[in-house]
Write a protein that holds these residues in place. Structure first.
Motif, PDB file in Angstrom:
ATOM      1  N   ALA A   1     -23.719 -13.597  11.279  1.00  0.00           N
ATOM      2  CA  ALA A   1     -22.892 -12.478  11.713  1.00  0.00           C
ATOM      3  C   ALA A   1     -21.732 -12.937  12.584  1.00  0.00           C
ATOM      4  CB  ALA A   1     -23.751 -11.469  12.468  1.00  0.00           C
ATOM      5  N   THR A   2     -21.751 -14.206  12.995  1.00  0.00           N
ATOM      6  CA  THR A   2     -20.704 -14.779  13.830  1.00  0.00           C
ATOM      7  C   THR A   2     -19.801 -15.676  12.996  1.00  0.00           C
ATOM      8  OG1 THR A   2     -22.190 -14.765  15.744  1.00  0.00           O
ATOM      9  CG2 THR A   2     -20.232 -16.157  15.888  1.00  0.00           C
ATOM     10  N   SER A   3     -18.505 -15.509  13.143  1.00  0.00           N
ATOM     11  CA  SER A   3     -17.558 -16.294  12.356  1.00  0.00           C
ATOM     12  C   SER A   3     -17.656 -17.783  12.676  1.00  0.00           C
ATOM     13  CB  SER A   3     -16.131 -15.817  12.626  1.00  0.00           C
ATOM     14  OG  SER A   3     -15.185 -16.651  11.992  1.00  0.00           O
ATOM     15  N   TYR A   4     -17.407 -18.597  11.662  1.00  0.00           N
ATOM     16  CA  TYR A   4     -17.342 -20.044  11.849  1.00  0.00           C
ATOM     17  C   TYR A   4     -15.935 -20.498  12.232  1.00  0.00           C
ATOM     18  CZ  TYR A   4     -22.059 -20.409   9.989  1.00  0.00           C
ATOM     19  OH  TYR A   4     -23.420 -20.284   9.816  1.00  0.00           O
ATOM     20  N   SER A   5     -15.078 -19.536  12.557  1.00  0.00           N
ATOM     21  CA  SER A   5     -13.729 -19.776  13.085  1.00  0.00           C
ATOM     22  C   SER A   5     -12.799 -20.406  12.048  1.00  0.00           C
ATOM     23  CB  SER A   5     -13.800 -20.636  14.355  1.00  0.00           C
ATOM     24  OG  SER A   5     -14.555 -19.972  15.355  1.00  0.00           O
ATOM     25  N   ASN A   6     -11.695 -20.939  12.527  1.00  0.00           N
ATOM     26  CA  ASN A   6     -10.631 -21.437  11.663  1.00  0.00           C
ATOM     27  C   ASN A   6     -10.859 -22.898  11.271  1.00  0.00           C
ATOM     28  OD1 ASN A   6      -9.435 -18.936  12.131  1.00  0.00           O
ATOM     29  ND2 ASN A   6      -8.225 -19.716  13.829  1.00  0.00           N
ATOM     30  N   LEU A   7     -10.070 -23.332  10.288  1.00  0.00           N
ATOM     31  CA  LEU A   7     -10.118 -24.732   9.850  1.00  0.00           C
ATOM     32  C   LEU A   7      -8.723 -25.223   9.540  1.00  0.00           C
ATOM     33  CD1 LEU A   7     -11.492 -27.355   8.751  1.00  0.00           C
ATOM     34  CD2 LEU A   7     -11.604 -26.190   6.527  1.00  0.00           C
ATOM     35  N   THR A   8      -8.383 -26.386  10.082  1.00  0.00           N
ATOM     36  CA  THR A   8      -7.204 -27.131   9.647  1.00  0.00           C
ATOM     37  C   THR A   8      -7.708 -28.424   9.034  1.00  0.00           C
ATOM     38  OG1 THR A   8      -5.806 -26.192  11.386  1.00  0.00           O
ATOM     39  CG2 THR A   8      -5.064 -28.238  10.349  1.00  0.00           C
ATOM     40  N   SER A   9      -7.468 -28.584   7.733  1.00  0.00           N
ATOM     41  CA  SER A   9      -8.087 -29.681   6.991  1.00  0.00           C
ATOM     42  C   SER A   9      -7.096 -30.780   6.640  1.00  0.00           C
ATOM     43  CB  SER A   9      -8.726 -29.158   5.702  1.00  0.00           C
ATOM     44  OG  SER A   9      -9.307 -30.215   4.971  1.00  0.00           O
ATOM     45  N   THR A  10      -7.517 -32.019   6.883  1.00  0.00           N
ATOM     46  CA  THR A  10      -6.754 -33.205   6.463  1.00  0.00           C
ATOM     47  C   THR A  10      -7.649 -34.143   5.668  1.00  0.00           C
ATOM     48  OG1 THR A  10      -7.292 -34.286   8.564  1.00  0.00           O
ATOM     49  CG2 THR A  10      -5.189 -33.081   8.441  1.00  0.00           C
ATOM     50  N   LYS A  11      -8.762 -33.607   5.146  1.00  0.00           N
ATOM     51  CA  LYS A  11      -9.701 -34.403   4.371  1.00  0.00           C
ATOM     52  C   LYS A  11     -10.055 -33.682   3.075  1.00  0.00           C
ATOM     53  CE  LYS A  11     -11.918 -36.169   8.591  1.00  0.00           C
ATOM     54  NZ  LYS A  11     -13.175 -36.210   9.395  1.00  0.00           N
ATOM     55  N   LYS A  12     -10.449 -34.450   2.070  1.00  0.00           N
ATOM     56  CA  LYS A  12     -10.937 -33.871   0.820  1.00  0.00           C
ATOM     57  C   LYS A  12     -12.384 -33.450   1.023  1.00  0.00           C
ATOM     58  CE  LYS A  12     -12.146 -34.992  -3.945  1.00  0.00           C
ATOM     59  NZ  LYS A  12     -12.206 -36.058  -4.987  1.00  0.00           N
ATOM     60  N   LEU A  13     -12.615 -32.138   1.070  1.00  0.00           N
ATOM     61  CA  LEU A  13     -13.955 -31.621   1.324  1.00  0.00           C
ATOM     62  C   LEU A  13     -14.250 -30.447   0.390  1.00  0.00           C
ATOM     63  CD1 LEU A  13     -13.869 -31.524   5.232  1.00  0.00           C
ATOM     64  CD2 LEU A  13     -15.067 -33.216   3.825  1.00  0.00           C
ATOM     65  N   VAL A  14     -15.517 -30.302   0.049  1.00  0.00           N
ATOM     66  CA  VAL A  14     -15.990 -29.108  -0.645  1.00  0.00           C
ATOM     67  C   VAL A  14     -16.751 -28.267   0.367  1.00  0.00           C
ATOM     68  CG1 VAL A  14     -17.457 -28.211  -2.479  1.00  0.00           C
ATOM     69  CG2 VAL A  14     -16.157 -30.317  -2.855  1.00  0.00           C
ATOM     70  N   VAL A  15     -16.310 -27.027   0.563  1.00  0.00           N
ATOM     71  CA  VAL A  15     -16.956 -26.121   1.507  1.00  0.00           C
ATOM     72  C   VAL A  15     -17.598 -24.990   0.710  1.00  0.00           C
ATOM     73  CG1 VAL A  15     -16.666 -24.605   3.492  1.00  0.00           C
ATOM     74  CG2 VAL A  15     -15.267 -26.686   3.286  1.00  0.00           C
ATOM     75  N   ILE A  16     -18.900 -24.798   0.898  1.00  0.00           N
ATOM     76  CA  ILE A  16     -19.661 -23.835   0.106  1.00  0.00           C
ATOM     77  C   ILE A  16     -20.356 -22.844   1.029  1.00  0.00           C
ATOM     78  CG2 ILE A  16     -21.506 -23.528  -1.584  1.00  0.00           C
ATOM     79  CD1 ILE A  16     -21.033 -26.382  -2.510  1.00  0.00           C
ATOM     80  N   GLY A  17     -20.158 -21.571   0.772  1.00  0.00           N
ATOM     81  CA  GLY A  17     -20.870 -20.515   1.478  1.00  0.00           C
ATOM     82  C   GLY A  17     -21.872 -19.856   0.546  1.00  0.00           C
ATOM     83  N   PRO A  18     -22.614 -18.864   1.036  1.00  0.00           N
ATOM     84  CA  PRO A  18     -23.656 -18.241   0.217  1.00  0.00           C
ATOM     85  C   PRO A  18     -23.169 -17.144  -0.712  1.00  0.00           C
ATOM     86  CG  PRO A  18     -23.703 -17.325   2.427  1.00  0.00           C
ATOM     87  CD  PRO A  18     -22.650 -18.403   2.436  1.00  0.00           C
ATOM     88  N   GLY A  19     -21.898 -16.705  -0.555  1.00  0.00           N
ATOM     89  CA  GLY A  19     -21.400 -15.571  -1.314  1.00  0.00           C
ATOM     90  C   GLY A  19     -21.229 -14.356  -0.413  1.00  0.00           C
ATOM     91  N   TYR A  20     -20.995 -13.195  -1.012  1.00  0.00           N
ATOM     92  CA  TYR A  20     -20.709 -11.969  -0.258  1.00  0.00           C
ATOM     93  C   TYR A  20     -21.270 -10.767  -1.027  1.00  0.00           C
ATOM     94  CZ  TYR A  20     -17.013 -12.450  -3.715  1.00  0.00           C
ATOM     95  OH  TYR A  20     -16.342 -12.645  -4.889  1.00  0.00           O
ATOM     96  N   TYR A  21     -21.247  -9.600  -0.411  1.00  0.00           N
ATOM     97  CA  TYR A  21     -21.880  -8.409  -1.001  1.00  0.00           C
ATOM     98  C   TYR A  21     -23.303  -8.736  -1.457  1.00  0.00           C
ATOM     99  CZ  TYR A  21     -17.111  -6.510  -1.129  1.00  0.00           C
ATOM    100  OH  TYR A  21     -15.843  -6.078  -0.796  1.00  0.00           O
ATOM    101  N   LEU A  22     -23.973  -9.586  -0.683  1.00  0.00           N
ATOM    102  CA  LEU A  22     -25.288 -10.076  -1.084  1.00  0.00           C
ATOM    103  C   LEU A  22     -26.360  -8.994  -0.997  1.00  0.00           C
ATOM    104  CD1 LEU A  22     -25.052 -13.502   0.756  1.00  0.00           C
ATOM    105  CD2 LEU A  22     -24.731 -13.079  -1.691  1.00  0.00           C
ATOM    106  N   ASP A  23     -26.112  -7.959  -0.189  1.00  0.00           N
ATOM    107  CA  ASP A  23     -27.061  -6.859  -0.087  1.00  0.00           C
ATOM    108  C   ASP A  23     -26.824  -5.805  -1.165  1.00  0.00           C
ATOM    109  OD1 ASP A  23     -24.601  -6.169   0.960  1.00  0.00           O
ATOM    110  OD2 ASP A  23     -25.425  -4.862   2.523  1.00  0.00           O
TER     111      ASP A  23
END
Length: 355
Positions: free
Chosen positions: A59-81
């Motif tokens: 329920a708490t945001s993971y805040s902002n990101l400034t990226s300078t690396k090649k990364l894959v970021v994966i979350g669980p999805g949305y409207y999960l309920d």
């Protein structure tokens, strides 16, 4: 021949070695949970290029990101309920603003609940994310997030290229420079609902130098501006179309936005196109095509044996409910709360793979 074969083996070994050292990091900011990191930026700073970052529901945001690396970021999805058999834990992973700078080439994000993405780098993939920033009662897209395409952060005279924007929900898109290799497909695109149904606010805005392939999207409201691009199999629920030099075929409009040539349809009653909202229908599920919809089989290249529909649920990369990422997911978890040495704790887990 032997020399070439040896070279191939060396290359393959190098790729295998590189993959073997790539790491998966766990990010969770819930109280009492032990994870590798608490914020997305901390995970980025601690990871190496090529790593994968998993954000868990919170329920708490993971805040902002400034990226300078090649990364894959994966979350669980949305409207999960709202959609069944998605995740056992129905909270999404919220992220603020993401900025891709030089060094982040090849990065991907998926399954996130994100507010904005700003791109100053090539070869970026944004798929299966929700960009809704606020709701108002039953209006679920009161304010929508945005994807911004600019230039390379280390050379402001070179626009970004090779950008894939696919299967996202509730997003505005803007390209301000002469970008190339832009693919915009199977998205729900809309300007803010608070601007009104007749809003002329920008939903999709491409500069005159941007060349894009725009297909199988739903334009919910707002203005679409494109030049010298290809638009196929899109549905405009309400809004306007501007620009010149476009190749438009097999699109459907509630008015005359696309004309009637080349398989385009005009003045279509949108109440006949989609299943619409209702009991047991999720926010993103309402955009599935209704029985007898004029969008069924109306897509470019459609045949009786291989039908192609207009809208975001068809073609090569159909929209996925809840933006579930293409990784295995635990969608059911049941555990006996108390156990003993003579009565072990019973645990039932249901897992499925996702395409």
């Amino acid at each position: 021949m032997k020399k070439n074969a040896l070279l191939l083996v060396v290359v393959l070994l190098g790729l295998s070695t590189s993959a073997a050292f790539a790491k998966i990091w766990r990010v969770n900011n819930n109280n009492g949970v032990t994870a590798d990191f608490k914020t997305l930026q901390e995970a980025h700073d601690g990871a190496a290029s090529g790593d994968t970052i998993h954000l868990e529901g919170s329920a708490t945001s993971y805040s902002n990101l400034t990226s300078t690396k090649k990364l894959v970021v994966i979350g669980p999805g949305y409207y999960l309920d709202q959609n069944p058999n998605t995740q056992a834990h129905s909270i999404s992973a919220q992220v603020g603003a993401i900025t891709y700078n030089s060094g982040s080439e090849g990065s991907e994000i998926m399954g996130l609940d994100v507010s904005s993405v700003t791109i100053f780098s090539n070869n970026i993939t944004i798929k299966r994310n929700k960009f809704i920033t606020s709701i108002n009662g039953e209006i679920t897209d009161w304010a929508t997030g945005v994807i911004l395409l600019y230039y390379q952060s280390n050379n402001t005279s070179i626009p970004v290229s090779n950008i894939l924007i696919s299967q996202n929900y509730g997003v505005r898109i803007q390209s301000s420079y002469a970008s190339t290799g832009v693919l915009i497909t199977n998205n729900h695109i809309a300007t803010n609902a608070f601007e009104g149904e007749a809003s002329n606010g920008d939903a999709l805005t491409l500069s005159s130098g941007t060349v894009a392939l725009i297909q199988n999207n739903i334009f919910r409201r707002g203005k679409v501006t494109a030049y010298n691009s290809t638009l196929t199999n899109n549905i405009m629920f309400t809004g306007t179309m501007e620009g010149t030099g476009n190749m438009m075929s097999n699109n459907i409009g509630n008015s005359t936005q696309f004309g009637t040539a080349n398989g385009n349809q005009s003045n279509v009653d949108m109440s006949t196109v989609f299943v619409g909202p209702g009991a047991g229908i999720s926010t993103d599920g309402q955009w599935k095509l209704a029985v007898g919809s004029p969008a069924l089989g109306a897509g470019y290249g459609s045949t009786t044996t291989n039908p192609v529909d207009a809208g975001m649920y068809s073609n090569q990369t159909p929209y996925v409910l809840s933006g579930i990422p293409p990784v295995p997911a635990i969608y059911f978890l049941e555990a006996q709360p108390v156990g003993s040495s003579t009565d072990p704790i019973d645990v039932t887990v249901k897992v499925k793979s996702n395409n």
